[in-house]
Design a protein around this motif. Structure first.
Motif, mmCIF file in Angstrom:
data_model
loop_
_atom_site.group_PDB
_atom_site.id
_atom_site.type_symbol
_atom_site.label_atom_id
_atom_site.label_comp_id
_atom_site.label_asym_id
_atom_site.label_seq_id
_atom_site.Cartn_x
_atom_site.Cartn_y
_atom_site.Cartn_z
ATOM 1 N N PRO A 123 44.652 1.928 23.812
ATOM 2 C CA PRO A 123 45.006 1.165 22.468
ATOM 3 C C PRO A 123 44.868 2.726 21.555
ATOM 4 C CG PRO A 123 42.833 0.728 23.246
ATOM 5 C CD PRO A 123 43.723 1.144 24.403
ATOM 6 N N ALA A 124 45.224 2.499 20.355
ATOM 7 C CA ALA A 124 44.996 3.573 19.364
ATOM 8 C C ALA A 124 43.629 3.975 19.256
ATOM 9 C CB ALA A 124 45.216 2.775 17.861
ATOM 10 N N PRO B 221 45.993 -7.057 25.035
ATOM 11 C CA PRO B 221 47.533 -6.518 25.137
ATOM 12 C C PRO B 221 47.507 -5.753 26.154
ATOM 13 C CG PRO B 221 45.688 -5.516 23.419
ATOM 14 C CD PRO B 221 45.120 -6.852 23.920
ATOM 15 N N LEU C 16 42.599 -6.242 15.013
ATOM 16 C CA LEU C 16 42.727 -6.298 16.456
ATOM 17 C C LEU C 16 42.960 -7.623 16.895
ATOM 18 C CD1 LEU C 16 39.777 -4.097 17.295
ATOM 19 C CD2 LEU C 16 42.175 -3.351 17.213
ATOM 20 N N THR C 17 43.537 -8.005 18.055
ATOM 21 C CA THR C 17 43.861 -9.194 18.683
ATOM 22 C C THR C 17 42.821 -10.205 18.694
ATOM 23 O OG1 THR C 17 45.739 -8.303 20.160
ATOM 24 C CG2 THR C 17 44.388 -10.239 21.026
ATOM 25 N N SER D 299 47.254 -6.499 15.750
ATOM 26 C CA SER D 299 47.427 -6.868 16.971
ATOM 27 C C SER D 299 48.808 -6.871 17.568
ATOM 28 C CB SER D 299 46.872 -8.522 16.800
ATOM 29 O OG SER D 299 47.452 -9.126 18.156
ATOM 30 N N GLY D 300 48.777 -6.812 19.032
ATOM 31 C CA GLY D 300 50.089 -6.553 19.778
ATOM 32 C C GLY D 300 50.120 -7.518 20.841
ATOM 33 N N TRP E 56 42.043 -5.629 28.389
ATOM 34 C CA TRP E 56 41.932 -6.792 27.444
ATOM 35 C C TRP E 56 43.317 -7.179 27.306
ATOM 36 C CZ3 TRP E 56 42.119 -5.301 21.502
ATOM 37 C CH2 TRP E 56 42.779 -3.979 21.504
ATOM 38 N N ASP F 241 51.693 3.863 22.032
ATOM 39 C CA ASP F 241 50.297 3.750 21.818
ATOM 40 C C ASP F 241 49.561 5.157 22.572
ATOM 41 O OD1 ASP F 241 51.259 0.920 22.495
ATOM 42 O OD2 ASP F 241 49.358 0.456 21.499
HETATM 43 C C1 PHB Z 1 45.736 -5.051 19.530
HETATM 44 O O1 PHB Z 1 44.678 -5.224 18.961
HETATM 45 O O2 PHB Z 1 46.360 -5.891 20.207
HETATM 46 C C2 PHB Z 1 46.134 -3.658 19.734
HETATM 47 C C3 PHB Z 1 45.310 -2.595 19.199
HETATM 48 C C4 PHB Z 1 45.769 -1.417 19.206
HETATM 49 C C5 PHB Z 1 46.852 -1.079 20.000
HETATM 50 C C6 PHB Z 1 47.320 -1.948 20.647
HETATM 51 C C7 PHB Z 1 47.162 -3.327 20.535
HETATM 52 O O3 PHB Z 1 47.141 0.022 20.242
#
Ligand code: PHB
Length: 396
Positions: free
Chosen positions: A229-230, A177, A107-108, A130-131, A175, A257
């Protein structure tokens, strides 16, 4: 590890015998194992992400063997429970105690906290989840196989404008992303002549979408742009339908997502017709993807999703780099080998941008439809070889 000649000095009298007896060969034998330490959330709010990355990395090894360029590959998975301080400590332990040659980042916030360690320890690190655009800039040894939110959010904004959207509300997981998804969507949407009525931020942990959905509905938009997010697409879809928004005529759009294949089979009719711009669908029509989806389903009992391919391709980039370096794990050689690498992924053709070490990939516009009684994100338009737009804009 001290060089052999230093140790030979310390045991001068028997040095020749030691050398002849193969003592100096011992470190070389010890190095025959290449360890990959992956730091992901196996517990807590984002446990689905860890489960998917762990499954995909193991699947890659099961399919491609555990030996590359004469080296035995060992995968070590560590649970950071989505806590960046844990990620930092675990990365440190993996580098110092386990002597990993590669790290995998999740994760970011965790990937951000691990970056100085990767740099100082000279450990090539594959960003598998991370996105957020900036993450790959935090270490010269970071290479991304996941995606960026910007890659998808501009394309879906343009699609919405082209298809008659004029007034949108953005609902974003609060957050990094989410901020990035909103920034790129809102920019493209207003540049296209649309109006953003409001941008609402939903807490990341245990989110209750209801008040935000109510506020959005009260503003009477024609379009709702959502990033969750996921792991949150299922709960989101449920609350979206509970408010009757699936039948309100408001167009729901987002990055891939929100139609996460891990959740989609359980969403019934609630996401029918939702259009997204995403980097992967389990419905992607290719022989390689069909094989991947079947193998993943067999191994896990779940449908393969956009997170899993980041782990699967993360292992590929490590295997292919080791083949190129002849098994050498020196960080500059490895990252040099990864730069510009291109290959066929279950998601389609992908490559590593040699300038940014970020992933270049197709972005697919998809619509949720029922196929054989189950919801799938069916791809109907392809934007080929999309780079991270924020890095491209900054380079201009
Ligand atoms: C991220 O950690 O940046 C992240 C995680 C899950 C997602 C999108 C971004 O679906």
């Amino acid at each position: 590890m001290r060089p052999c000649h230093m140790r030979q000095n310390r045991v001068a009298v028997v040095s020749v015998l030691i050398a002849l007896s193969g003592f100096c060969a011992m470190p070389a034998v010890a190095q025959e194992t290449v360890k990959i330490g992956v730091v992901i959330p196996m517990t807590g709010t984002s446990a689905a992400v860890g489960r998917e990355i762990a499954a995909a990395t193991k699947l890659y090894m099961a399919q491609h063997g555990d030996t590359v360029a004469g080296k035995k590959i060992e995968l070590i998975i560590r649970d950071d429970a989505s806590v960046p301080d844990n990620a930092k400590r675990l990365a440190q332990e993996l580098i110092v105690n386990d002597h990993v040659s590669f790290l995998g980042a999740g994760l970011t916030p965790s990937a951000m906290s691990m970056a100085p360690l990767a740099t100082q320890g000279k450990v090539p690190t594959v960003v598998m989840v991370s996105g957020t655009s900036v993450v790959t800039e935090r270490s010269p040894y970071y290479v991304r196989t996941s995606f960026t939110l910007g890659q998808q959010s501009g394309i879906i904004a343009d699609w919405a404008i082209k298809n008659g959207s004029k007034k949108a509300v953005s609902i974003l997981s609060d957050w990094a992303p989410g901020a990035e998804a909103g920034k790129v969507f809102n920019q493209h949407f207003t540049n296209g002549g649309g109006q953003i009525l409001d941008t609402l931020k939903v807490p990341l942990a245990n989110p209750d979408f209801a008040p935000f959905l109510q506020r959005a509905a009260d503003l009477h938009p024609d379009t709702l742009f959502v990033f969750v997010p996921a792991g949150q697409a299922g709960p989101f879809a449920r609350q979206f339908a509970e408010r009757g928004l699936d039948k309100s005529g408001i167009k729901l759009v987002g990055p891939g997502d929100i139609v996460d294949d891990d959740d989609l089979p359980g969403t019934g009719d609630t996401l029918m017709g939702v259009v997204t711009a995403g980097i992967y669908s389990a419905a992607h029509a290719s022989a390689l993807n069909k094989q991947y989806v079947d193998a993943y389903q067999k191994a896990t009992g779940h449908r393969a999703n956009f997170i899993s391919v980041g782990g699967y391709d993360g292992m590929h980039v490590i295997y292919a780099a080791l083949q190129k370096t002849g098994g050498k794990t020196d960080a500059d050689a490895v990252v040099g080998a990864m730069k510009g690498m291109s290959w066929d992924s279950p998601r389609g053709p992908i490559s590593i941008d040699p300038r940014t070490r970020d992933i270049v990939q197709n972005v697919y516009v998809s619509k949720v439809e029922k196929v054989n009684g189950a919801p799938w994100a069916v791809q109907f338009e392809t934007f080929p070889n999309v780079k991270d737009p924020l890095k491209e804009a900054a380079a201009k």
